[in-house]
Design a protein around this motif. Structure first.
Motif, PDB file in Angstrom:
ATOM      1  N   CYS A 522       0.807  -1.254   0.087  1.00  0.00           N
ATOM      2  CA  CYS A 522       0.092   0.009  -0.071  1.00  0.00           C
ATOM      3  C   CYS A 522       0.724   1.267  -0.179  1.00  0.00           C
ATOM      4  CB  CYS A 522      -0.889  -0.216   1.219  1.00  0.00           C
ATOM      5  SG  CYS A 522      -2.049  -1.207   1.175  1.00  0.00           S
ATOM      6  N   THR A 523       2.132   1.074  -0.275  1.00  0.00           N
ATOM      7  CA  THR A 523       3.285   2.359  -0.320  1.00  0.00           C
ATOM      8  C   THR A 523       3.260   2.616  -1.571  1.00  0.00           C
ATOM      9  OG1 THR A 523       3.837   1.730   1.937  1.00  0.00           O
ATOM     10  CG2 THR A 523       5.159   3.266   0.671  1.00  0.00           C
ATOM     11  N   LEU A 524       3.481   3.893  -1.827  1.00  0.00           N
ATOM     12  CA  LEU A 524       3.983   4.311  -3.112  1.00  0.00           C
ATOM     13  C   LEU A 524       4.856   5.472  -3.003  1.00  0.00           C
ATOM     14  CD1 LEU A 524       0.476   4.320  -3.221  1.00  0.00           C
ATOM     15  CD2 LEU A 524       0.884   5.082  -5.609  1.00  0.00           C
ATOM     16  N   SER A 525       6.111   5.258  -3.804  1.00  0.00           N
ATOM     17  CA  SER A 525       7.039   6.118  -3.648  1.00  0.00           C
ATOM     18  C   SER A 525       7.249   6.787  -5.086  1.00  0.00           C
ATOM     19  CB  SER A 525       8.698   5.338  -3.514  1.00  0.00           C
ATOM     20  OG  SER A 525       8.314   4.582  -2.078  1.00  0.00           O
ATOM     21  N   ILE A 526       7.256   8.270  -5.117  1.00  0.00           N
ATOM     22  CA  ILE A 526       7.238   9.037  -6.319  1.00  0.00           C
ATOM     23  C   ILE A 526       8.598   9.678  -6.363  1.00  0.00           C
ATOM     24  CG2 ILE A 526       6.216  10.861  -7.552  1.00  0.00           C
ATOM     25  CD1 ILE A 526       3.619   9.720  -6.076  1.00  0.00           C
ATOM     26  N   ALA A 527       9.536   9.906  -7.539  1.00  0.00           N
ATOM     27  CA  ALA A 527      10.427  10.999  -7.715  1.00  0.00           C
ATOM     28  C   ALA A 527      10.293  11.525  -9.191  1.00  0.00           C
ATOM     29  CB  ALA A 527      11.832  10.227  -7.680  1.00  0.00           C
ATOM     30  N   ALA A 528      10.410  12.929  -9.065  1.00  0.00           N
ATOM     31  CA  ALA A 528      10.010  13.518 -10.126  1.00  0.00           C
ATOM     32  C   ALA A 528      10.949  14.539 -10.351  1.00  0.00           C
ATOM     33  CB  ALA A 528       8.642  14.110  -9.982  1.00  0.00           C
ATOM     34  N   SER A 529      11.396  14.697 -11.752  1.00  0.00           N
ATOM     35  CA  SER A 529      12.423  15.929 -12.198  1.00  0.00           C
ATOM     36  C   SER A 529      12.176  16.198 -13.520  1.00  0.00           C
ATOM     37  CB  SER A 529      13.986  15.164 -11.929  1.00  0.00           C
ATOM     38  OG  SER A 529      14.025  13.854 -12.865  1.00  0.00           O
ATOM     39  N   ALA A 530      12.707  17.122 -13.934  1.00  0.00           N
ATOM     40  CA  ALA A 530      13.207  17.625 -15.534  1.00  0.00           C
ATOM     41  C   ALA A 530      13.980  16.299 -15.934  1.00  0.00           C
ATOM     42  CB  ALA A 530      13.852  19.046 -15.631  1.00  0.00           C
ATOM     43  N   ALA A 531      13.661  16.158 -17.140  1.00  0.00           N
ATOM     44  CA  ALA A 531      14.364  14.760 -17.870  1.00  0.00           C
ATOM     45  C   ALA A 531      15.719  15.289 -17.915  1.00  0.00           C
ATOM     46  CB  ALA A 531      13.646  14.808 -19.256  1.00  0.00           C
ATOM     47  N   GLY A 532      16.544  14.220 -17.530  1.00  0.00           N
ATOM     48  CA  GLY A 532      17.927  14.489 -17.503  1.00  0.00           C
ATOM     49  C   GLY A 532      18.640  15.153 -16.435  1.00  0.00           C
TER      50      GLY A 532
END
Length: 572
Positions: A522-532
């Motif tokens: 039930c755990t979600l881990s998210i990482a977000a960045s500009a590509a590259g």
């Protein structure tokens, strides 16, 4: 059903009408047709239904080596069985030969293809067999080829004594039993005088198909109504067998399965077996095909196709397959997207997705499907297409120029230069999904780009029950907008915001952003960045209200337009 549409069906008219009315009343209550861009590649010309395909594994022919695909199907004039080959996995097809029964002036039906895997009687490994109904159900004949389908010779009649449409012999399927004997299963209408409207039976040959023993009933109910037929038999890695078949005479011709330890003995013939069902209660009706694939589990998986997906809350006919790793067939079956969508008309037809054929790749990573498809001028043609077989790892760079394996709900979708785009600006939560509802703990990675100023778009995970509409799915949404990234839960019409985060440098239109989304329990881990970029925003969230820990993946817009690329999924 068992009878070719261009043949007389007067003796079956009352039954067909009753089944059609009850079936379409059931299907209409549930059917919501998704859109699907990938439509398959035509196989030959004048092919109509009962497509069959095999992959050579015992060839001694350098011009048709192992790995070559051999396909056949019925034709629109019913006079012959043409044979085609493909050396590129089904992307293109070439004519090879034709089997022309001498006594087929009244038509042929229901072709079967089989490569003999071992010596059986006088037949050596690598011999090809083609079986089919001859003369409007009068008999079932079998031909053999020792040069991988370049030429054919008549071998024998498997069964005779049919009396034409309504009292005929139909739909052979071939196998080798655990005693090393050739076995032929078929649908049989000859025993109506004994109360069997139609039954499934088999005969065995101990001399390589030159002669055949007495018929054994496999699925048979003498109530003057029940019509089991269209057997599709698979030998499993442990040496046991499983058979899929339709049972008409009850509303909708539901697909059933049953098992055998040796291919000969299937238990009490009056036992109709079990109905493969997904967790949402959906199941196939009318025609079926079953294969074993080495992918999907430690012992492989079963993949099932049927003409209609019935009792499905959001449709899925022609775009859905069912899979399981439970070889008894009685456990849970999961939905996966088909390699391409077959558009099925609302009225009954003898073409679209009728008795489709499946063939996994040698390693089980991809799946080829052959199916009937109606053309724009309402003619029938056989088409072929392949995509991921609903297994992990999954990777789609969209380099093929199509969205093979994806099913779209709303939107205006296209693929160009490795980029998948929705340009509809519908504001209705356009979405596209792929993969299997059996996928559990995994990591999705991909790039997304907003192409409208007021949009937000991203990815969806743990997806079940997708449909057209802004929150029409069960699962999680991870998207980007002008404020950064966000996490939300959709539950068939309701939305709950679960969390959000910032992306270093902010979010702009026409800029690619990379999202990495892990789901574990039930755990979600998210990482977000500009590509590259190595600078990223992160979020870890445990959803104490999670009700499902499996589901497909997909992409989604909220109100504008967007593009995606480099989508991959790996198991955790």
């Amino acid at each position: 059903m068992m009878v070719k549409s261009h043949w007389s069906m007067l003796s079956q008219l009352a039954l067909v009408c009753a089944l059609t009315l009850s079936f379409f009343a059931l299907r209409a209550a549930y059917e919501v047709s998704p859109i699907h861009a990938a439509s398959g590649t035509a196989v030959g010309t004048s092919l109509t239904d009962y497509p069959r395909v095999i992959r050579l594994a015992h060839s001694n022919n350098s011009s048709l080596p192992n790995g070559t695909l051999i396909a056949s199907a019925d034709t629109n004039n019913g006079q012959a069985f043409p044979v085609y080959t493909s050396i590129n996995g089904g992307s293109s097809w070439n004519y090879l030969s034709t089997v022309s029964p001498a006594d087929a002036s009244a038509g042929n039906c229901c072709v079967a293809l089989f490569e003999v895997p071992q010596q059986t009687g006088s037949l050596s490994a690598g011999t090809l067999l083609l079986a089919g109904t001859i003369g409007t159900g009068l008999s079932i004949g079998i031909w053999y080829s020792t040069d991988q389908g370049n030429s054919w010779n008549f071998l024998s009649y498997v069964a005779t004594g049919g009396q034409g449409s309504g009292k005929g012999l139909w739909e052979p399927d071939l196998a080798i039993d655990n005693n090393g004997n050739l076995i032929c299963y078929f649908s049989d209408e000859r025993h109506q005088g004994d109360g069997y409207n139609q039954l499934l039976g088999h005969v065995i040959s101990t001399d390589g198909g030159q002669t055949w023993g007495s018929e054994v009933y496999d699925v048979a109910v003498n109530d003057n109504n029940t019509r089991p037929g269209m057997a599709s038999v698979v030998k499993l890695p442990d040496g046991s067998y499983i058979m899929a078949y339709e049972v008409c005479g009850n509303p909708g011709c539901s697909v059933h399965v049953r098992t055998s330890s040796d291919g000969d003995n299937w238990g009490n013939a009056s036992n109709l077996g079990s109905i493969p069902q997904a967790s949402d209660g959906s199941y196939f009706t009318s025609t079926t095909g079953l294969v074993w694939s080495p992918g999907g589990g430690p012992n492989g998986e079963l993949i099932l196709v049927g003409k209609y997906l019935s009792n499905s809350p959001n449709g899925g006919s022609g775009s859905t397959l069912l899979t399981t790793t439970d070889f008894s067939g009685t456990g849970t079956w999961y939905k996966m997207t088909a390699p391409f969508n077959v558009n099925i008309p609302n009225s009954g037809d003898h073409c679209a997705n009728y008795s489709s054929s499946l063939l996994p790749s040698s390693d089980g990573s991809s799946l080829l499907e052959l199916a009937g498809q109606l053309t724009a001028d309402n003619n029938c043609q056989i088409v072929a297409g392949s995509a991921n077989a609903g297994v992990l790892p999954y990777n789609d760079p969209f380099s093929s120029g199509t969205d093979a394996g994806w099913v779209t709900y709303g939107g205006n979708w296209s693929v160009s230069n490795g980029v998948y785009s929705d340009t509809s600006y519908s504001g209705q939560g356009d979405k596209a999904v792929v993969g299997s509802t059996a996928w559990s703990n995994y990591t999705l990675s991909g790039d997304v780009q907003l192409t409208a100023n007021d949009d937000d778009a991203g990815f969806i995970v743990r997806v079940t029950d997708p449909s057209t509409g802004i929150d029409a799915l069960s699962g999680y949404v991870v998207g980007i907008s002008s404020g950064g990234f966000y996490l939300g839960r959709e539950s068939n019409g309701s939305w709950t915001t679960l969390g959000s985060g910032t992306i270093p440098g902010g979010v702009s239109t026409y800029t690619w952003y990379h999202l990495n989304i892990g789901v574990q329990g039930c755990t979600l881990s998210i990482a977000a960045s500009a590509a590259g970029s190595s600078d990223q925003g992160t979020l870890n969230y445990t959803d104490n209200g999670c009700s499902s820990t499996t589901g497909q993946i997909g992409i989604r817009t909220h109100s504008g337009t967007a593009s995606w690329r480099n989508i991959s999924v790996t198991a955790q």
